[in-house]
Scaffold this active site. Structure first.
Site, PDB file in Angstrom:
ATOM      1  N   ARG A 134      21.556   1.357  67.568  1.00 57.76           N
ATOM      2  CA  ARG A 134      20.737   2.497  67.141  1.00 57.76           C
ATOM      3  C   ARG A 134      21.498   3.314  66.114  1.00 57.76           C
ATOM      4  O   ARG A 134      22.626   3.729  66.367  1.00 57.76           O
ATOM      5  CB  ARG A 134      20.441   3.410  68.337  1.00 57.76           C
ATOM      6  CG  ARG A 134      19.435   2.874  69.267  1.00 57.76           C
ATOM      7  CD  ARG A 134      18.761   3.944  70.080  1.00 57.76           C
ATOM      8  NE  ARG A 134      19.600   5.016  70.580  1.00 57.76           N
ATOM      9  CZ  ARG A 134      19.158   6.020  71.310  1.00 57.76           C
ATOM     10  NH1 ARG A 134      17.871   6.084  71.599  1.00 57.76           N
ATOM     11  NH2 ARG A 134      19.951   6.958  71.752  1.00 57.76           N
TER      12      ARG A 134
ATOM     13  N   THR B  85      19.101   8.426  62.773  1.00 66.43           N
ATOM     14  CA  THR B  85      17.645   8.213  62.822  1.00 66.43           C
ATOM     15  C   THR B  85      17.175   7.704  64.194  1.00 66.43           C
ATOM     16  O   THR B  85      15.985   7.725  64.480  1.00 66.43           O
ATOM     17  CB  THR B  85      17.212   7.172  61.769  1.00 66.43           C
ATOM     18  OG1 THR B  85      17.828   5.914  62.121  1.00 66.43           O
ATOM     19  CG2 THR B  85      17.641   7.582  60.376  1.00 66.43           C
TER      20      THR B  85
ATOM     21  N   ASP C  50      25.751   6.613  77.787  1.00 69.19           N
ATOM     22  CA  ASP C  50      25.704   5.498  76.831  1.00 69.19           C
ATOM     23  C   ASP C  50      26.147   4.220  77.544  1.00 69.19           C
ATOM     24  O   ASP C  50      27.318   4.068  77.910  1.00 69.19           O
ATOM     25  CB  ASP C  50      26.619   5.797  75.644  1.00 69.19           C
ATOM     26  CG  ASP C  50      26.435   4.779  74.531  1.00 69.19           C
ATOM     27  OD1 ASP C  50      26.029   5.162  73.434  1.00 69.19           O
ATOM     28  OD2 ASP C  50      26.684   3.568  74.787  1.00 69.19           O
TER      29      ASP C  50
ATOM     30  N   ASP D 228      29.053   2.133  75.900  1.00 75.49           N
ATOM     31  CA  ASP D 228      30.353   2.808  76.027  1.00 75.49           C
ATOM     32  C   ASP D 228      30.876   2.747  77.459  1.00 75.49           C
ATOM     33  O   ASP D 228      32.078   2.575  77.678  1.00 75.49           O
ATOM     34  CB  ASP D 228      30.238   4.273  75.577  1.00 75.49           C
ATOM     35  CG  ASP D 228      30.198   4.399  74.063  1.00 75.49           C
ATOM     36  OD1 ASP D 228      30.611   3.450  73.366  1.00 75.49           O
ATOM     37  OD2 ASP D 228      29.739   5.449  73.569  1.00 75.49           O
TER      38      ASP D 228
HETATM   39  C1  PRP Z   1      21.513   1.161  73.534  1.00 82.21           C
HETATM   40  C2  PRP Z   1      20.869   0.329  74.615  1.00 82.21           C
HETATM   41  C3  PRP Z   1      19.640  -0.209  73.929  1.00 82.21           C
HETATM   42  C4  PRP Z   1      19.253   0.938  73.030  1.00 82.21           C
HETATM   43  C5  PRP Z   1      18.106   1.675  73.642  1.00 82.21           C
HETATM   44  O1  PRP Z   1      22.205   0.358  72.660  1.00 82.21           O
HETATM   45  O2  PRP Z   1      21.712  -0.665  75.132  1.00 82.21           O
HETATM   46  O3  PRP Z   1      19.880  -1.369  73.164  1.00 82.21           O
HETATM   47  O4  PRP Z   1      20.394   1.808  72.937  1.00 82.21           O
HETATM   48  O5  PRP Z   1      17.642   2.666  72.815  1.00 82.21           O
HETATM   49  P1  PRP Z   1      16.204   2.614  72.143  1.00 82.21           P
HETATM   50  O6  PRP Z   1      15.243   2.237  73.216  1.00 82.21           O
HETATM   51  O7  PRP Z   1      16.002   4.023  71.670  1.00 82.21           O
HETATM   52  O8  PRP Z   1      16.232   1.634  71.015  1.00 82.21           O
HETATM   53  P2  PRP Z   1      23.027   0.967  71.414  1.00 82.21           P
HETATM   54  O9  PRP Z   1      22.143   1.051  70.226  1.00 82.21           O
HETATM   55  O10 PRP Z   1      23.714   2.221  71.852  1.00 82.21           O
HETATM   56  O11 PRP Z   1      24.062  -0.161  71.092  1.00 82.21           O
HETATM   57  P3  PRP Z   1      25.265  -0.753  71.960  1.00 82.21           P
HETATM   58  O12 PRP Z   1      24.666  -1.464  73.141  1.00 82.21           O
HETATM   59  O13 PRP Z   1      25.913  -1.680  71.019  1.00 82.21           O
HETATM   60  O14 PRP Z   1      26.153   0.380  72.384  1.00 82.21           O
HETATM   61  N1  URA Z   2      21.132   4.116  74.863  1.00 78.75           N
HETATM   62  C1  URA Z   2      21.953   4.369  75.914  1.00 78.75           C
HETATM   63  O1  URA Z   2      22.960   3.678  76.108  1.00 78.75           O
HETATM   64  N2  URA Z   2      21.634   5.384  76.730  1.00 78.75           N
HETATM   65  C2  URA Z   2      20.556   6.164  76.547  1.00 78.75           C
HETATM   66  O2  URA Z   2      20.313   7.082  77.353  1.00 78.75           O
HETATM   67  C3  URA Z   2      19.727   5.887  75.465  1.00 78.75           C
HETATM   68  C4  URA Z   2      20.038   4.851  74.636  1.00 78.75           C
END
Ligand code: PRP
Ligand code: URA
Length: 208
Positions: A103, A107, A199, A202
């Site tokens: 994400r 945005t 997150d 993380d």
């Molecule tokens: C997180 C999560 C989803 C997304 C959800 O990933 O694991 O993929 O956010 O958010 P959305 O429904 O608003 O799209 P992130 O983009 O943080 O990436 P990561 O898993 O690499 O940390």
């Molecule tokens: N991605 C995450 O990891 N946590 C949230 O709460 C939303 C998006």
């Protein structure tokens, strides 16, 4: 299609530990794996069966095995990877695809960086896994990418969903059955789920 929201005491208990900010990465990863296994049990409930003949030490008998389409598990990177081992415990013969999306922090929309799916994905029943369904942008895009490769039978499994994400995913892909362990309250201004778990990536990888 109506989302399937888990209602099992073991899942609820583990989810409480997952949400707790004092739960460290090692325990967090183990719990995500365990919840994914429990959810996989539900998400595979409708797999078709066929009868075959086998021989027990006592006699010949007819008994059931999974038939028809084979499975593919597709985690959305990074956090979705945390659910793969838990799924493979129950469906070890499944093939694994990977979709890389993150994400954009400003945005909040998904940015694609990787897509590698089994060559025969169109012949498989696909279960997309990601612990979080927040705005739904990542899941909507991931499923679109999988459909573009010809897959028709797709399920989506997340641990925590926001109402906003459920609505967006159901609207974009009404044919996809969604499974989640909890439907939370809403998103905050940064599009994080309240109360959520923070997150997911993380916390799994200890990157913050
Ligand atoms: C997180 C999560 C989803 C997304 C959800 O990933 O694991 O993929 O956010 O958010 P959305 O429904 O608003 O799209 P992130 O983009 O943080 O990436 P990561 O898993 O690499 O940390
Ligand atoms: N991605 C995450 O990891 N946590 C949230 O709460 C939303 C998006």
């Amino acid at each position: 299609m109506k989302p399937f929201i888990m209602d099992h005491p073991l899942i609820k208990h583990k989810l409480t530990l997952i949400r707790d900010k004092n739960t460290g990465s090692k325990e967090f990863r183990e719990l995500i794996t365990e919840v994914a296994t429990l959810m996989c049990y539900e998400a595979t409930r409708d797999l078709p069966l066929e009868e075959i003949e086998i021989e027990t030490p006592i006699c010949k008998t007819k008994s059931q095995v999974i038939s028809g389409r084979k499975l593919a598990v597709v985690p959305i990177l990074r956090a979705g990877m945390g659910m793969v081992d838990g799924m493979m415990t129950l469906v070890p013969a499944a093939k694994i695809g990977h979709i890389g999306l993150y994400r954009d922090p400003k945005t909040h929309t998904p940015v694609e960086y990787y897509c590698k799916l089994p060559a025969d994905i169109s012949q498989r029943e696909v279960i997309v896994v990601d612990p979080m369904l927040a705005t739904g942008g990542s899941a909507v895009d991931a499923i679109r990418m999988i459909k573009e490769k010809g897959a028709k039978n797709i399920k989506f499994m997340c641990i925590i969903a926001a109402p906003e994400g459920l609505e967006a995913l159901t609207k974009a892909h009404p044919d996809v059955q969604i499974y989640c362990a909890s439907l939370d309250e809403k998103l905050n201004d940064d599009k994080y789920i309240i109360p959520g778990l923070g997150d997911a990536g993380d916390r799994i990888y200890g990157t913050k």
